[in-house]
Structures are given as structure tokens and as C-alpha cells.
Design a protein around this motif. Sequence first.
Motif, PDB file in Angstrom:
ATOM      1  N   ARG A 397       0.827  -1.215   0.000  1.00 17.85           N
ATOM      2  CA  ARG A 397       0.000   0.000   0.000  1.00 17.85           C
ATOM      3  C   ARG A 397       0.861   1.265   0.000  1.00 17.85           C
ATOM      4  N   ALA A 431      -8.820   4.514  -2.484  1.00 12.49           N
ATOM      5  CA  ALA A 431      -8.859   4.638  -1.024  1.00 12.49           C
ATOM      6  C   ALA A 431      -8.908   6.093  -0.557  1.00 12.49           C
ATOM      7  N   MET A 452      -4.048   1.452   5.789  1.00 15.12           N
ATOM      8  CA  MET A 452      -4.934   1.042   4.683  1.00 15.12           C
ATOM      9  C   MET A 452      -5.220  -0.455   4.725  1.00 15.12           C
ATOM     10  N   VAL A 455     -11.389  -1.905   5.737  1.00 13.91           N
ATOM     11  CA  VAL A 455     -12.446  -1.227   4.987  1.00 13.91           C
ATOM     12  C   VAL A 455     -13.569  -0.884   5.968  1.00 13.91           C
ATOM     13  N   ARG A 477     -11.517   1.857   1.790  1.00 13.66           N
ATOM     14  CA  ARG A 477     -10.360   1.284   2.507  1.00 13.66           C
ATOM     15  C   ARG A 477      -9.586   2.441   3.101  1.00 13.66           C
TER      16      ARG A 477
END
Length: 553
Positions: A397, A431, A452, A455, A477
Motif C-alpha cells: 500500500r 482509497a 490502509m 475497509v 479502505r
Amino acid sequence: MGKKIVIDPKSRLYLGIGGSTHDFSACLLKDGKIVSAIESERISRVKHSLDMFSPINSSIKYLLPQRTKINEISSSDILNIYNWYDYKDQIKFYNHHLCHAASSFFTSPFKEAAVFVCDGLGSYNHTSKGYEYETYSYYSAKNRHINLIKKNVGFVNEQLDETHVHSIDVPNSLGLFYNTITKLIGFGFLQDGKTMGLSAYGNSNKYYKQIIEYFSFKPSGIINISFGEKEAKLFYEQNNRYKSSKTRLEFHANIAASSQRILEECYFYCLNYLYKVAPNDNLCISGGVALNSVANGKITQNTPFKNIHIFPACGDAGIAIGSAYLSYYKANRRRVLVKNQSPFLGKNYSKSAILSALRAKRVKHVETTNVYTKTSKLLTNGKIVAWFQGRSEIGPRALGHRSILVDPRKRWMKDYLNKKVKKREPFRPFAPAILEEYVSEFFEKSRRSPYMQEVFTIKEPMQKFIPAVVHVDGTGRIQTVGPDNEKFYRLIKSFYKNTGVPVVLNTSFNVNSMPIVETPEDAIECFLQTKIDALVIGNFICTKTNDNRKTNK
Ligand SMILES: [Fe+2]
């Protein structure tokens, strides 16, 4: 490469090597803290380091440009040694799931926790019944100790080697079950995130009963799973009556939704069992299944755990970190735990290194003393901005150091970004990164989630303010951003000052199927080859010349 490492028991540096047959990595640990780490894919520019001869060496070279003294080299005992010849006789090997557990617990803020490890498969034993692979494991951890409680295993007749490891079929594995579904609906190896994204579009009742038949839940925390590749193909043939691409996508979305529901049921069943045998408010999770952010976001509603830690590198790249900690704490039994490990572990690139990369590619740039105001203005003007600041983040991420950012108020941005910039499927969500003090205003949960990994549902009345980051089911997310992620925090603060919205859309700085950019040179190349409008790198703001634009029409 020539040998860069000298083993010296007096050295305070520990070198961890991560990966299995994919996601190779390396890290350096000093005095109980990971001081640097890098995934091989960032250097080699080959996603997940698949199909490469020796990707680990590139990571070592990145971390150790000179000959260096190292106390110990460590990894997990399923490291594909063919990917690293140079030091194979000097590596200290640990159990794969134990390395995952260590990577999660020792990077957490907790002094004690329950730990769950869940992936495709881990270490194996050769027994009279065949080859026994660990599939998920329960641990409890306190101070420097991680104690195994129990593990689930799957048996196969043959030992699996690196030549067919990408199509293995071990029972009782949640990771392999989900990966089987991913392949069934046409996505590739390690593309489970696509299945998770698609699941929000499907009906989870549609195939639930047909698939759950293959799952048997024992009271002892063990799930027997017999939905392998053969069963999956049969299921697909029996149910596939869909000819057009639109109805086939719906069929696939229903399979994804049903499978996501089953994965979540298994996940919560395991976590509730873990709480029973290791009651604790704190939970650490790692292994590839921990990347299922949809399931992670529901843990506190479905189990008694209150605090959750999932380090960004929770897949096999994190094995480097876990094994280095195991070596360190074994040798330094009295050391106090160092907690709250930062995920920003790549190299720092100097101003002169950035400038020379910009000049080499003749990129138009200006230096600014007010990078936050200028960048937030670009965002509010509808520009797509690549944001390159400081040390890169470990894990899949982008956490605001190698990110592409846009204004989330612009609904059309989602389709435009997917189609024209990232070249991804239209169903994939983006996101929201939010100032941590405003979480409860926008989300139905009000806690920190900086990596991240979860969710959450976006409050219905707030969805209209940030439509580009609202998934089809009203979720996002989340990344909560606090002052510890200083530059990103200051940028979102400035955007908030301009717009009254404390959220930006944050997606990784790459295009589909490429690793996230690592160096200024990678960043410039990605910027010039895509429809990104501006690159903000350190205090330099770069825009495109007409010549640059011609190349990416
Ligand atoms: Fe693993």
C-alpha cells in the motif's frame, strides 16, 4: 555479485531476508529497530519478483552498498534458495509462520497480544501421511516471547518444488481457497485484491451454500477445507450459463461475493477461537490473508478484540522483518522491546539526487518553499498529482510517500483514474486518506487505521462529499493520517483548509502490473508515461512540457 557481507558476532546489525517463492525482500535491524527495508520488486521493477533468477541480491545491494559486517542473516525455512545462492550456507532459518507472527507482534504498539497468522501455506514437515504444510497458526505473545498455541495443516503426497509452486493445491488453507477463486474468475496469481474489490458487486447468497459444503468447522479451532482446484472447476462448469461479458462479470461477482462471505466466516471463527484460548484486547495478524481489508474492517463487530495491528508488509515480504527480530531477541534476551515500528524504511534521496534525475530527463520543474499550499491548489484545480516524499513505505500500500493523489469530491475521477492513468478494471475502488481527527465525522467507526488495512463504511450523508472514494457498497479502505506521517498530514490539512474536506484520494504511484516507484528516476518515468498532471518530488513541482505530453497520448 561479489560478497558484500562479513559475518561478525560483534556487529549490531542483523540482516533479514524475506519472501518465499515470491515477494522477496531484505531488511536491516539495529538495536531492536528495523532501520531500513526494501522489497526486491521495487528495485527489479518486476511485480512480486516472480520468474526471476536472483531478486534478493538486488535488495542486499540497495541496503548495503558497501562491504558490511553483519551479526546474523535470517529468513524463513521456505525461502526459495534458488533465488539467492551467495549466502545460503550462512542463513539462520526459522519457521515461516513464526516469522510472520514476529513481523506482526514486534512492529505493533502492544506489549502483549493474541497473534493470528494465515496465508496460502508456510513451512512443511515430512510425515508418514505425506508432506504436512502449515496453513494457519494461533499464537500468544508477551514481551520478547511468541508462543505457538496450535496450527492447522494440510497434507499433500508430494513435496512441492519451485517449478510448480504457483499451482499448488493444499487442503485446509484459507489463502489457497481464496486464490483458487481468484484464478477461477480469471485473475492472476497474487491478484486476490481484485476478487475482494469485485465481491462488493455480487450477491453473497448466490453460491454460498454450494461452496460452504466443502468447509467443516471443528470445535477445536480447526477448519477442514476440501474445495481444491478440481472441485472449483466442477463448480464453475455446473454453474456457468453466462455467455455475454456483462452476465459473465455478474456471475464472477456472485462467486467473489459468496467466497468473500465464506472467507470472513472462517476468519471470524478462527479469531473467536483465538480469543478463547488467548484472551487479550490486542490482536496482531499477518500472512497474505491479512491483506483482506474487507474482512479486517469487520473484526471488531464479529470478535471480542478491541485493538488490531496489521503491519503493512504482512505478506511474505515481511518475513525479512520477522526473522530479523527473532534473531535479535534470541541473542539479546534482556533487551527491552522497541515498539511502534515505522513502515517508512526505504532510502532517503537527497535534493541533489532528485535534481540530477530531473535534469537528466529534462523535466520542467520549480522549487517551492510552500509545497503544501501549492500542491493542494493543484488538487483542488482537478489535477492528478504524483506525490514523492521521503523514504518509501514497505508493503503493497502507498501510505503517502509514493502516492498518486486527487480531489475525492470529483466523482468522474474514479473512472478516469482507472481507465486512463492506472489502466485497471473499472470495478476497482480507490482509497480515502483522512486526517485522523475527522474519522468519526466521515466513517461509522472512529479509530486509527494508518496502514490502509481495513475497509469501513462511510456515513451515508458524507458520501456525497467524497464520491470518488466511495465503493459501490458505500465503503472505503481507510487510511487515517496523523502528524507522525508529517508531510502527508500537512498536505491534507492544506487541502482541508481550501475545501472543508479533510480527505484526499490516495492510490499507489504506479500503473497496473508495475511495482510502486522507488527512486526519483522511476517516479519521473512513470510521470512522463502517464496522464499524471504534476509530479511533486521533495520541494520540486514538475509539470509536463508539450514534448512530454506527445509521448503519452
Ligand atoms: Fe506466508
